[in-house]
Each structure stands twice: as structure tokens, then as C-alpha cells.
Design an enzyme around this catalytic site. Structure first.
Site, PDB file in Angstrom:
ATOM      1  N   HIS A 237       0.783  -1.243   0.016  1.00 35.28           N
ATOM      2  CA  HIS A 237      -0.095  -0.271  -0.044  1.00 35.28           C
ATOM      3  C   HIS A 237       0.838   1.237  -0.088  1.00 35.28           C
ATOM      4  O   HIS A 237       0.129   2.551   0.088  1.00 35.28           O
ATOM      5  CB  HIS A 237      -0.855  -0.042   1.198  1.00 35.28           C
ATOM      6  CG  HIS A 237      -2.013   0.789   1.018  1.00 35.28           C
ATOM      7  ND1 HIS A 237      -2.399   2.014   2.034  1.00 35.28           N
ATOM      8  CD2 HIS A 237      -3.202   0.959   0.275  1.00 35.28           C
ATOM      9  CE1 HIS A 237      -3.553   2.691   1.595  1.00 35.28           C
ATOM     10  NE2 HIS A 237      -4.016   2.070   0.539  1.00 35.28           N
TER      11      HIS A 237
ATOM     12  N   LYS B 246       3.254   4.424  -1.232  1.00 36.67           N
ATOM     13  CA  LYS B 246       2.868   5.295  -2.366  1.00 36.67           C
ATOM     14  C   LYS B 246       4.289   6.372  -2.312  1.00 36.67           C
ATOM     15  O   LYS B 246       4.142   7.461  -2.140  1.00 36.67           O
ATOM     16  CB  LYS B 246       1.701   6.201  -2.418  1.00 36.67           C
ATOM     17  CG  LYS B 246       0.589   5.310  -2.242  1.00 36.67           C
ATOM     18  CD  LYS B 246      -0.582   5.690  -1.251  1.00 36.67           C
ATOM     19  CE  LYS B 246      -1.616   4.667  -1.038  1.00 36.67           C
ATOM     20  NZ  LYS B 246      -1.906   3.924  -1.834  1.00 36.67           N
TER      21      LYS B 246
ATOM     22  N   ASP C 238      17.412   9.687  -6.657  1.00 34.23           N
ATOM     23  CA  ASP C 238      18.938   9.814  -6.266  1.00 34.23           C
ATOM     24  C   ASP C 238      19.148   9.468  -4.810  1.00 34.23           C
ATOM     25  O   ASP C 238      20.430   9.999  -4.367  1.00 34.23           O
ATOM     26  CB  ASP C 238      19.409  11.183  -7.094  1.00 34.23           C
ATOM     27  CG  ASP C 238      19.494  11.305  -8.175  1.00 34.23           C
ATOM     28  OD1 ASP C 238      19.474  10.399  -9.047  1.00 34.23           O
ATOM     29  OD2 ASP C 238      19.453  12.519  -8.721  1.00 34.23           O
TER      30      ASP C 238
END
Length: 409
Positions: A349, A351, A356
């Protein structure tokens, strides 16, 4: 000695995590061993990041015990108690803006606050049927509740959309305690999220970031859905923590994204959408993506371009959503980008995207056009190295656990 004031308590300690552990865990000046591991190297101005893993179901055996000792660093029971204690320490007000709220212990903590005379304000969506009972209980105890409309705003041009829209979601997952402590992340406040999902929750006291969320909450709480303006504020770009918010009326700007140009409206969301894409395009070394859903073709195209010019790209995804309509996972695989996927129980779940190893994009938003143009969402832009490092370590851990896939089906 440095000190940090949390929820009205003056706490000694050199790190934010050390301070939270001090007052959350039986007022011990020495945190438990797992907390020591988390606290190591975390600056007092950084975020604590609580990570939740599907394996947390193993910890349920001591959910009813009073002890916080557990060999797992990411023990969900201890994390739940941390959040409950922070909420319970509120001295005046708790502001809640959540997609889901039906976790029994957190609901109980809010009821106790209301009964002790504290103020609780809640913003939820009008379509969250599974939360109606919990919201009704909070209302009956005196909570102020605002429900946001889930239908497209008046004037929306549905013909310009690539896919037929579903309900627009109140997809935020943040809580503000006393206008000083921010709890936000990918995690819904449900029993399932605490024990079955791979999720995260940030605890942050940075005044600039907290104030951004305070202002957004106040706007959503006090403004009728049909009177809201689309959100478009140029990011500062010079602070370690910053938020971009997405509102239902940003749906009006979605045709502009399809035309790949900004419209004439002053608050056109297309500016922030392009700002986010440009952030990713500035990558010179690596892009690590850990998301439940990714269907935005603009983002997919930019990521593939970076891969083709030599930037190291890695992608992790959830099994169920990798085969959904518009998913870009097979597109990535076909382009030669390695994709690892959660194959077992639970749901990935998260996100977040790491650029870099120095810049973190994380929040509630699934990387879909409805997420950017339609839902109520937030996205944090984090340049704080200690906070980013916590996500880097979590990404590497999950990358080693989840298997690589050569096709989504």
C-alpha cells in the site's frame, strides 16, 4: 541538552524518535532496543517513519499484553500504541482527515478525548460506507464531522477523459494533534492496515509542514465542496519538508493534462503536475518506485526515458493492481526495467518514489490521473536526509524480499 515539546510535554532527548519513545513508552528515558535501532542517527528535526509489514500478524499474540517489548523493529502493535498515545496526549484539539477510520483502539482514544472536553474535528468522504458506524459514534460524542462530495464538480468535461470516472475519493490519511504534531502517510486507520498491509506513517513536527496541513484542513473543513477552488500553490523548493495538496475541483484541470498544457485558470493543477514530473526527470543516478498503483502514462514515459539514458530505475508494486486497467508494470518490464512484486498475502500500500537517494515523494496519492486530478490527496516533497534514508532502507529491505517478475499475468 536539546529538548522537544510534543503534545504539551517537555521531553529531553537529541532525536525526535527518542523524544516520542520517551513519553509514549512508560516515560522511560532509555527507549526499548527496537526503538534504539530506529532512533539511531535520526535528527530531532526529521520525521519518525513507522513502517508496517504484512508479517505484523505474528505480533497479534501480545496485542492484549501491557508490554511493548517485541523482537520486531516494525511491530505493528507497538506502532499502534505509539499513535494512540500521541492522539491521547492531545491537550486541546485533534483534526482528522481520513479515507478510512474504523480502527477500534484509535476510535476509542478519540471518544475518550471528546468525553474529557477536547475538540475533535473530522473530514471524511460521503461514500465511505464502511466507516459510517464509527463516524456516527464520534458524532454522538460531540465530534464535528464534515463529509466531502465524491461526485465530479459542476462544469466537468467528462468527454475529454480517457477513462470513465468513478467516484472521486477523499483519500487523505492525516491527523493533526494540537496543531503541532502531524501524522500522515499511506496508511488508512483500519485494523487491516495495521496488520495486513505494507504501509507507512510519518510523525512530523516541522512547523512549516505542519502549518501547511493545518491550513488545508481548515479550508476543507470550512468550505462547501462545490465552492472549493482547485489547489495550485507553487512549491517553495527551499525547505526540507513540503506538501502539495490535491482537491476535487482539480478534476476540472484534467482535460488540460490530456492536452499537455496549462489552461487559462489561475489555479490550474497542471502546473503542480508538471512540477512533480520535472522533479523526477532531474534524476541523474537512480529512481526507486514503490507504489500500489501506477497508471499515469506521462510518468511512465518519463521513467522509461530515464532508464534509456542510463539512470538506474527499480519498481515495486502490488500484485492485484499490477494487472489492472492502465497499469504500466508490463510496460516497464517490456522496456527492460526490473519490477519486483508482492506475491503473498496482504497488500503493498506504499506510495513513494526516491530520487537519487536524496529526494522523497511520498503521500496518499496513487500515481493515477484520478489521483492527480480528482481525489482529495497529498504528496510530500522531502529533502531531509534522515527521513529519506529511512525510506531508502525500507525500499532495499522489500526489494530483497519481493520476487522479480517477467510478466504481470
Amino acid at each position: 541538552m536539546d529538548s522537544l515539546k510534543l503534545a504539551g510535554l517537555q521531553v529531553a532527548g537529541a532525536s525526535l524518535l527518542g523524544a516520542v519513545s520517551y513519553y509514549c513508552y512508560n516515560n522511560q528515558s532509555t527507549p526499548t532496543k527496537p526503538l534504539k535501532k530506529l532512533a539511531k542517527g535520526v535528527n530531532k528535526n526529521s520525521s519518525i517513519v513507522l513502517f508496517f509489514n504484512e508479517g505484523g500478524t505474528q505480533c497479534l499474540h501480545h496485542q492484549n499484553h501491557k508490554t511493548d517489548e517485541c523482537p520486531l523493529v516494525d511491530c505493528p502493535v507497538r506502532h499502534l500504541r505509539t499513535l494512540k498515545r500521541i492522539v491521547s496526549k492531545a491537550s486541546s484539539c485533534v483534526d482528522i482527515c481520513l479515507y478510512n477510520l474504523n480502527q477500534v483502539e484509535l476510535e476509542s482514544a478519540l471518544v475518550d478525548l471528546l468525553r474529557s472536553g477536547k475538540k475533535v474535528r473530522v473530514v471524511v468522504g460521503d461514500r465511505n460506507i464502511e466507516d459510517k458506524e464509527a463516524i456516527s459514534r464520534l458524532r454522538s460524542e460531540g465530534a464535528f464531522v464534515v463529509e466531502k462530495c465524491s461526485k465530479p464538480p459542476p462544469g466537468a468535461d467528462l468527454r475529454a477523459l480517457q477513462y470513465a470516472p468513478g467516484d472521486l475519493l477523499m483519500h487523505h490519511k492525516f491527523v493533526i494533534v494540537d496543531s503541532k504534531i502531524l501524522l500522515t502517510g499511506s496508511m488508512n486507520w483500519t485494523n487491516n492496515s495495521f496488520t495486513n498491509n505494507y504501509d507507512h506513517m510519518l510523525i512530523n513536527v516541522d512547523p512549516y509542514l505542519v502549518n501547511q496541513f493545518v491550513e488545508e484542513f481548515q479550508y476543507l473543513f470550512s468550505t462547501e465542496s462545490n465552492n472549493e477552488k482547485a489547489y495550485c500553490t507553487q512549491p517553495n523548493g527551499k525547505v526540507p519538508f513540503e506538501a502539495i495538496f490535491f482537491r476535487r475541483n482539480n478534476f476540472l484541470c484534467r482535460p488540460d493534462a490530456n492536452r499537455k498544457k496549462r489552461c487559462e485558470k489561475e489555479d490550474c493543477m497542471f502546473y503542480n503536475y508538471k512540477f512533480i514530473l520535472h522533479k523526477i526527470m532531474r534524476a541523474s543516478v537512480s529512481v526507486d518506485i514503490c507504489v500500489q498503483q501506477l497508471t499515469a502514462e506521462d510518468l511512465s514515459n518519463e521513467v522509461i526515458f530515464l532508464h534509456n539514458i542510463g539512470v538506474k530505475v527499480r519498481v515495486m508494486c502490488d500484485k492485484s493492481f499490477s494487472t489492472g486497467t492502465g497499469s504500466q508494470m508490463q510496460v516497464f518490464i517490456n522496456a527492460g526495467i526490473p519490477v519486483h512484486r508482492l506475491e503473498g498475502e496482504g497488500s503493498l500500500h506504499h506510495k513513494f518514489i526516491i530520487i537519487d537517494g536524496k529526494t522523497l515523494l511520498a503521500g496518499t496519492i496513487n500515481w493515477t490521473m484520478q489521483g492527480f486530478f480528482g481525489n482529495y490527496e497529498n504528496l510530500l516533497i522531502i529533502e531531509d536526509k534522515d527521513t529519506v534514508l529511512q525510506f531508502v532502507k525500507e525500499f532495499e529491505k522489500l526489494w530483497d524480499v519481493f520476487p522479480a517478475i517477467s510478466k504481470v499475468y
